[in-house]
Motif scaffolding. Structure first.
Motif, PDB file in Angstrom:
ATOM      1  N   ILE A  12      -5.900  -6.585   5.704  1.00 28.22           N
ATOM      2  CA  ILE A  12      -5.331  -7.929   5.838  1.00 28.22           C
ATOM      3  C   ILE A  12      -5.564  -8.741   4.568  1.00 28.22           C
ATOM      4  O   ILE A  12      -4.668  -9.484   4.113  1.00 28.22           O
ATOM      5  CB  ILE A  12      -5.929  -8.641   7.065  1.00 28.22           C
ATOM      6  N   TYR A  66     -11.087  -0.700   0.191  1.00 26.44           N
ATOM      7  CA  TYR A  66     -10.196  -0.326   1.301  1.00 26.44           C
ATOM      8  C   TYR A  66      -9.872   1.167   1.268  1.00 26.44           C
ATOM      9  O   TYR A  66      -9.870   1.833   2.314  1.00 26.44           O
ATOM     10  CB  TYR A  66      -8.910  -1.148   1.211  1.00 26.44           C
ATOM     11  N   ALA A  98      -9.705  -5.459   8.396  1.00 29.58           N
ATOM     12  CA  ALA A  98      -9.998  -6.697   7.667  1.00 29.58           C
ATOM     13  C   ALA A  98      -9.674  -6.554   6.179  1.00 29.58           C
ATOM     14  O   ALA A  98      -9.058  -7.450   5.579  1.00 29.58           O
ATOM     15  CB  ALA A  98     -11.469  -7.064   7.863  1.00 29.58           C
ATOM     16  N   LEU A 134     -12.341  -1.698  12.430  1.00 32.45           N
ATOM     17  CA  LEU A 134     -12.147  -3.134  12.237  1.00 32.45           C
ATOM     18  C   LEU A 134     -12.395  -3.542  10.790  1.00 32.45           C
ATOM     19  O   LEU A 134     -11.731  -4.447  10.271  1.00 32.45           O
ATOM     20  CB  LEU A 134     -13.075  -3.910  13.174  1.00 32.45           C
ATOM     21  N   LEU A 135     -13.345  -2.879  10.123  1.00 31.81           N
ATOM     22  CA  LEU A 135     -13.582  -3.161   8.702  1.00 31.81           C
ATOM     23  C   LEU A 135     -12.356  -2.802   7.873  1.00 31.81           C
ATOM     24  O   LEU A 135     -11.951  -3.563   6.976  1.00 31.81           O
ATOM     25  CB  LEU A 135     -14.807  -2.380   8.224  1.00 31.81           C
TER      26      LEU A 135
END
Length: 266
Positions: free
Chosen positions: A230, A12, A227, A223-224
């Motif tokens: 999250i 991340y 994800a 979007l990666l």
């Protein structure tokens, strides 16, 4: 609070740091472009797009910094703010991409009207003529709509075919301003046959398609990151399993014998 996997956190942070770097580069390019068009006659038309680029780059950079901070310090509020902001930004970019594809035919017609307004070229401004001359050399064409006829008698030298020309050429009109340029065998020089408008439209459409492709890649990268963020929030929200302490009535002090007593007996 649960423990976050090290590989998940590093992935991340890497993705979010890449977003921050791209946002910083976009901000630098926007600043340079703003300074470059400062003296342009059409700056009022370009300013809304420039301000939009400022907003996207600055907001994305701030969100990326908050997201990295939240991952390093394991702060839920920072990660939630990052997720909400990036989702909203992704929705805006997706909408812009869809609208851009839908408006593609209208953009072609608008480009045609914009360039056809420059006709006749003999009455065009010097800035327009200079830019069109550069286009003719770059795209190997002459004129806008009707080829060299758009220039009338005063055909510029930028219409002359080069030795490495790949586009078709024709002989220059004998009554044009290029009639004085003759070959060694007394043949008139050749000029580009095709007009520049189709090449200009194809070039602009290629730039737009390239920009949309880059925009799609940015959306997927955002979007990666969402994800991964999250997943980190799910790990932080998961409670750790704490072993249950059970009281046993058999655990009494009298059930144990000191080792020292047995040693004395022997």
């Amino acid at each position: 609070m649960g423990k976050v996997n090290v590989c998940l956190k590093r992935s991340y942070i890497i993705v979010t740091s890449l977003i921050a770097i791209l946002s910083a580069l976009l901000l630098a390019v926007t600043l340079f472009h703003h300074g470059h068009i400062h003296y342009n006659e059409e700056i009022e038309i370009m300013l809304p797009g420039v301000f939009a680029m400022y907003g996207i780059s600055i907001i994305t950079l701030i969100l990326a910094i908050i997201g990295v901070y939240g991952a390093c310090k394991e702060k839920k509020w920072a990660l939630i703010l990052f997720v909400v902001g990036m989702i909203l930004g992704s929705l805006i970019l997706i909408t812009s991409d869809i609208l851009g594809l839908a408006r593609r035919p209208q953009e072609v017609q608008q480009l045609k009207r914009h360039y056809l307004q420059m006709l006749p070229l003999n009455n065009a401004s010097e800035i327009t003529i200079d830019s069109l001359k550069e286009i003719q050399i770059e795209l190997e064409c002459c004129g806008l709509d009707q080829g060299y006829q758009d220039w009338g008698y005063n055909i510029p030298q930028s219409c002359l075919c080069s030795q490495e020309a790949t586009n078709p050429c024709v002989e220059a009109p004998r009554n044009s301003s290029l009639s004085e340029y003759t070959m060694m065998n007394d043949q008139y020089v050749k000029i580009y046959k095709e007009s520049c408008l189709p090449y200009l439209i194809a070039y602009v459409m290629m730039v737009i398609d390239t920009a949309m492709g880059i925009l799609l890649g940015v959306i997927l990268l955002w979007l990666l990151s969402v994800a991964l963020c999250i997943f980190i929030l799910c790990r932080l929200s998961k409670k750790e399993d704490i072993p249950v302490v059970v009281y046993s009535t058999e655990a009494k002090a009298g059930n144990y014998t000191p080792l020292a007593d047995s040693a004395e007996v022997t």
